[in-house]
Design a protein around this motif. Sequence first.
Motif, PDB file in Angstrom:
ATOM      1  N   SER A 149       0.851  -1.186   0.000  1.00 46.80           N
ATOM      2  CA  SER A 149       0.000   0.000   0.000  1.00 46.80           C
ATOM      3  C   SER A 149       0.886   1.235   0.000  1.00 46.80           C
ATOM      4  O   SER A 149       0.566   2.255  -0.606  1.00 46.80           O
ATOM      5  CB  SER A 149      -0.901   0.028   1.234  1.00 46.80           C
ATOM      6  OG  SER A 149      -1.909  -0.949   1.124  1.00 46.80           O
ATOM      7  N   ARG A 150       2.034   1.118   0.676  1.00 51.22           N
ATOM      8  CA  ARG A 150       3.046   2.183   0.709  1.00 51.22           C
ATOM      9  C   ARG A 150       4.325   1.569   1.257  1.00 51.22           C
ATOM     10  O   ARG A 150       4.289   0.462   1.822  1.00 51.22           O
ATOM     11  CB  ARG A 150       2.576   3.349   1.584  1.00 51.22           C
ATOM     12  CG  ARG A 150       2.407   3.008   3.064  1.00 51.22           C
ATOM     13  CD  ARG A 150       2.287   4.281   3.884  1.00 51.22           C
ATOM     14  NE  ARG A 150       1.996   4.060   5.287  1.00 51.22           N
ATOM     15  CZ  ARG A 150       2.908   3.768   6.217  1.00 51.22           C
ATOM     16  NH1 ARG A 150       4.178   3.577   5.890  1.00 51.22           N
ATOM     17  NH2 ARG A 150       2.551   3.626   7.487  1.00 51.22           N
ATOM     18  N   SER A 204       0.499  -4.273   9.196  1.00 58.81           N
ATOM     19  CA  SER A 204      -0.307  -3.050   9.345  1.00 58.81           C
ATOM     20  C   SER A 204       0.186  -2.247  10.533  1.00 58.81           C
ATOM     21  O   SER A 204       0.765  -2.796  11.476  1.00 58.81           O
ATOM     22  CB  SER A 204      -1.781  -3.397   9.588  1.00 58.81           C
ATOM     23  OG  SER A 204      -2.259  -4.294   8.631  1.00 58.81           O
ATOM     24  N   GLU A 252      -3.737   0.683   9.628  1.00 53.14           N
ATOM     25  CA  GLU A 252      -3.482   1.007   8.215  1.00 53.14           C
ATOM     26  C   GLU A 252      -2.631  -0.097   7.575  1.00 53.14           C
ATOM     27  O   GLU A 252      -1.534  -0.396   8.048  1.00 53.14           O
ATOM     28  CB  GLU A 252      -2.728   2.351   8.119  1.00 53.14           C
ATOM     29  CG  GLU A 252      -2.394   2.739   6.687  1.00 53.14           C
ATOM     30  CD  GLU A 252      -1.224   3.742   6.597  1.00 53.14           C
ATOM     31  OE1 GLU A 252      -0.626   4.072   7.634  1.00 53.14           O
ATOM     32  OE2 GLU A 252      -0.916   4.147   5.461  1.00 53.14           O
ATOM     33  N   HIS A 253      -3.143  -0.678   6.485  1.00 54.64           N
ATOM     34  CA  HIS A 253      -2.371  -1.715   5.790  1.00 54.64           C
ATOM     35  C   HIS A 253      -1.144  -1.088   5.117  1.00 54.64           C
ATOM     36  O   HIS A 253      -1.240  -0.065   4.449  1.00 54.64           O
ATOM     37  CB  HIS A 253      -3.229  -2.397   4.715  1.00 54.64           C
ATOM     38  CG  HIS A 253      -2.461  -3.392   3.896  1.00 54.64           C
ATOM     39  ND1 HIS A 253      -1.943  -3.076   2.658  1.00 54.64           N
ATOM     40  CD2 HIS A 253      -2.091  -4.670   4.147  1.00 54.64           C
ATOM     41  CE1 HIS A 253      -1.298  -4.140   2.176  1.00 54.64           C
ATOM     42  NE2 HIS A 253      -1.379  -5.113   3.066  1.00 54.64           N
TER      43      HIS A 253
END
Lengths: 153, 142
Positions: free
Chosen positions: A94-95, A128, A133-134
């Motif tokens: 995801s980031r 996470s 937040e993943h």
Amino acid sequence: MAINRDLLGRVYRSPEPYEVTRGKIREFADAIQDPNPVYRDTAEAKAAGYADVIAPPTFPIIMGMEAAGQAVTDPELRLDFSMVVHGDQRFRYSRPLQAGDVVTTVTTISDIKVLGGNELITLESEISTLAGEHVVTSVNMLVVRGGAAQGEK
Amino acid sequence: MTTTVRYDDVEVGTELPEQTYPVRRLDLIRYAGASGDFNVIHWNERVAKSVGLPGVIAHGMLTMAEAGRLVTDWVGDPGAIVEYGVRFSAPVVVPDDDQGAEIVVSGKVTEKRGDNQVVIAITARSGGVKVLARSTAVVRLA
């Protein structure tokens, strides 16, 4: 000895959170001999739009391996660790991880199958932040050499 | 961060310049410490041979890291990687000398997707043997 199929779907949670630090990122970047300044220099990372230095794409293997260790040493799995080799590795981001992240890992045994005389076990680890937040998913396929030799097909 | 490669400038077939990365025994020790992977086959010849390997072999994840660098150096922003996966098809054998082994990595764009994403197929060889197979990175370009 065959892997215990009953454990397909079993979930393991990291016993404690992992804190991503600048020093560990630099050490890892040194070890893979990657001089990219966004792994080392906070000012460069900020200029590139990040809050702090980011970790190289394969850095999450540190958490992924910890998680795999939890699973493969589960006595109920009946896995002969001396016969295990790394087959596939995949990351879905995801980031990038960055210094200051505190993350937990939730790992699922997502697949167990036989290929030739070997058994293949797939572990999927969701990494996470504590806020939920993943950041990245690490998918780790291990080959147990000869695992199916005496087991059921 | 914005990538240095623009989506519109990339075609299917665009090649990433080939790179060669040396891997010596010391590099394996350093990687073991940094990653926490102290599997004996990555530093002990006696044990490596006893389990049927030709000698001490590199961590697959070190090869994956070097191959990833081909992509991150090309794209300019390591954060542009959306997905990265490899299959370890053969071990990288690292001899106990000053030269060590070499990993030769190349890549080629095989697909352009929506959302400015491209798929890169990665090839890695050592001693003429393919050490990564079915290896791809998906990156989001500017």
